[in-house]
Design an enzyme around this catalytic site. Structure first.
Site, mmCIF file in Angstrom:
data_model
loop_
_atom_site.group_PDB
_atom_site.id
_atom_site.type_symbol
_atom_site.label_atom_id
_atom_site.label_comp_id
_atom_site.label_asym_id
_atom_site.label_seq_id
_atom_site.Cartn_x
_atom_site.Cartn_y
_atom_site.Cartn_z
ATOM 1 N N ASP A 118 -4.142 -8.736 -14.202
ATOM 2 C CA ASP A 118 -3.978 -7.337 -13.797
ATOM 3 C C ASP A 118 -3.322 -6.543 -14.929
ATOM 4 O OD1 ASP A 118 -2.957 -4.985 -11.889
ATOM 5 O OD2 ASP A 118 -4.347 -6.207 -10.713
ATOM 6 N N ASP A 119 -2.621 -5.491 -14.608
ATOM 7 C CA ASP A 119 -2.037 -4.573 -15.592
ATOM 8 C C ASP A 119 -1.103 -5.318 -16.554
ATOM 9 O OD1 ASP A 119 -1.422 -2.199 -16.868
ATOM 10 O OD2 ASP A 119 -0.732 -1.175 -15.058
ATOM 11 N N LYS A 144 -11.324 -4.918 -12.389
ATOM 12 C CA LYS A 144 -10.627 -4.061 -11.427
ATOM 13 C C LYS A 144 -10.216 -2.783 -12.146
ATOM 14 C CE LYS A 144 -6.248 -3.824 -8.878
ATOM 15 N NZ LYS A 144 -5.010 -4.579 -8.522
ATOM 16 N N ASP A 157 -8.299 0.722 -11.830
ATOM 17 C CA ASP A 157 -7.316 1.497 -11.082
ATOM 18 C C ASP A 157 -7.517 2.990 -11.322
ATOM 19 O OD1 ASP A 157 -5.117 1.782 -9.380
ATOM 20 O OD2 ASP A 157 -4.002 0.178 -10.367
ATOM 21 N N SER A 193 -10.739 1.497 -7.372
ATOM 22 C CA SER A 193 -9.587 1.911 -6.564
ATOM 23 C C SER A 193 -9.695 3.379 -6.158
ATOM 24 C CB SER A 193 -8.283 1.681 -7.338
ATOM 25 O OG SER A 193 -8.059 0.310 -7.545
ATOM 26 N N ARG A 234 -10.722 -0.474 -3.117
ATOM 27 C CA ARG A 234 -9.464 -0.380 -2.384
ATOM 28 C C ARG A 234 -9.401 0.969 -1.685
ATOM 29 N NH1 ARG A 234 -4.855 -2.229 -4.225
ATOM 30 N NH2 ARG A 234 -4.080 -1.088 -2.405
ATOM 31 N N ASP A 266 -1.108 -0.521 -1.493
ATOM 32 C CA ASP A 266 -0.904 -1.845 -2.074
ATOM 33 C C ASP A 266 -0.188 -2.744 -1.072
ATOM 34 O OD1 ASP A 266 -1.936 -0.815 -4.378
ATOM 35 O OD2 ASP A 266 -0.081 -0.939 -5.539
#
Length: 411
Positions: free
Chosen positions: A78-79, A154, A156, A188, A215, A219
């Site tokens: 992830d990030d 993914k 965001d 997202s 999403r 979260d």
């Protein structure tokens, strides 16, 4: 290219969908974020910081401890993997101290284990933690991920205006497709919209057209309250709900990561989260420490019978069919071959438990009055039933069953 899918048993209208041949069942894997967040202090926390060693160790565990065989394929960073500046050619760069081999080499390591390589970016100017975003570099970044042989991305939405997302998410998805690399596209987009696309067929149709999964809501945090709030959002009540209708092979609603194996849930609450995510046909991404996961948590996550419900090829999202406004809820999902999966959930927080009754009248796709039931957590048959099934469910817990029709013989 587009395709069509249909809630054919329930007569719900079709929707036009993205067809890139990917995510035909909900993706399954492991993701860094919930457990490891943006820990970059590898000097003080070498075993829990976001670096290539952590990713390699998790890939090793996935390949060697039964996770891959059960269907968990994606290893997702992830990030916080990247630097805050691009290189001289304007390309994304992995942090050279924490990822000294680079992302392409790390992807090769993951692929060498028979797994798939997943990572993260942001449609805006910066990621949520302030690292380099995609804005102004859609084609270049898409090509970079393709060159790294990324399998899942993914994306965001921090540092991007919600009004621009309907333009930019499809544009970046088009850039991914143009690379020729098959990359699952996780958006997202609706999570940043005030309505989350609720009660908007147009908004949900756009997601189906352009994304493999998305999403919609908050979260997940490592707490039962967080899981309950997400469950309340996904407390859809029929197959015609715009969000239920949008889910299907190649395009899924994503309620966020699994907490099973972390710190905030009791064993029965871990079972409940896993059961609900399975009923919702949700992506199953763990975010835990696979190096020392509790055996009880591992058994939940590796339950093949519940995974089979999640991965059912019919691809329908389950919904709430009984007690939806109270503490004793029933969720159900139609399966291939006319079978049904159901979760009987007790949200009460005091006492011991209650009986919960599932009737065939709650299930619009059921026709047979006699059925057999199997308990999926106990992995044992419960017997034959007529018209209804009553099970005792402890507080803060659930029971999950699979129902199969029995042909009634004339006597």
């Amino acid at each position: 290219m587009t395709t069509q899918w249909r809630w054919w048993m329930l007569g719900v209208p079709t929707a036009v969908a993205l067809e890139n041949g990917l995510a035909l069942t909900p993706p399954m894997g492991w993701m860094t974020w919930q457990r490891y967040r943006c820990n970059m202090d590898c000097d003080s926390d070498p075993s829990t910081c976001i670096n290539e060693q952590l990713i390699k160790e998790m890939a090793d565990r996935m390949a060697e401890d039964g996770w891959l065989e059960a269907g968990y394929r994606y290893v997702s960073i992830d990030d916080c993997w990247m630097t805050k500046e691009r290189d001289a050619q304007g390309r994304q760069v992995a942090d050279p101290k924490r990822f000294p081999s680079g992302m392409a080499a790390l992807g090769d390591y993951i692929h060498g284990k028979g797994l798939k390589f997943a990572t993260y970016g942001d449609i805006g100017a910066k990621t949520c933690q302030g690292f380099t975003g995609f804005q102004g570099h859609f084609e270049q970044d898409a090509q970079t991920f393709a060159e790294w042989k990324v399998d899942y991305l993914k994306v965001d939405g921090c540092f991007e205006s919600p009004k621009d997302m309907a333009r930019d998410y499809p544009a970046f998805g088009a850039a991914l497709n143009q690379t020729g690399r098959p990359i699952v596209y996780s958006c997202s987009w609706p999570a940043y919209m005030p309505s989350h696309c609720e009660k908007s067929d147009h908004c949900m149709d756009s997601l189906v057209e352009h994304c493999n999964l998305w999403r919609n809501f908050d979260d997940v945090q490592d707490s039962w309250d967080s899981v309950k709030s997400i469950a309340n959002f996904w407390r859809r009540r029929n197959a015609s709900d715009e969000m239920v209708r949008a889910a299907g092979p190649g395009h899924w609603n994503d309620p966020d990561m699994l907490l099973v194996g972390d710190f905030g849930l009791s064993p029965s609450q871990e079972q409940t989260q896993f059961a609900l995510w399975a009923i919702w046909a949700a992506p199953l991404f763990m975010s835990n420490n696979l190096r020392d996961i509790k055996q009880s948590s591992k058994e939940i996550l590796l339950n093949r019978e519940i995974i089979a419900v999640n991965q059912d090829l019919l691809g329908h999202q389950g919904f709430c069919v009984g007690g939806c406004d109270g503490d004793l809820r029933i969720w159900a999902k139609p399966l291939v071959g006319g079978e049904t999966a159901a979760v009987l959930q007790n949200l009460q927080e005091g006492g011991d438990g209650e009986n919960i009754t599932l009737t065939m009248a709650m299930l619009p796709w059921k026709s047979r009055r006699i059925f057999k039931a199997r308990d999926l957590f106990a992995q044992q048959d419960l017997g034959l039933f007529r018209e209804e099934l009553t099970l005792y469910v402890h507080v803060n817990s659930c029971r999950m069953v699979r129902l199969s029709d029995v042909i009634e013989m004339m006597v």
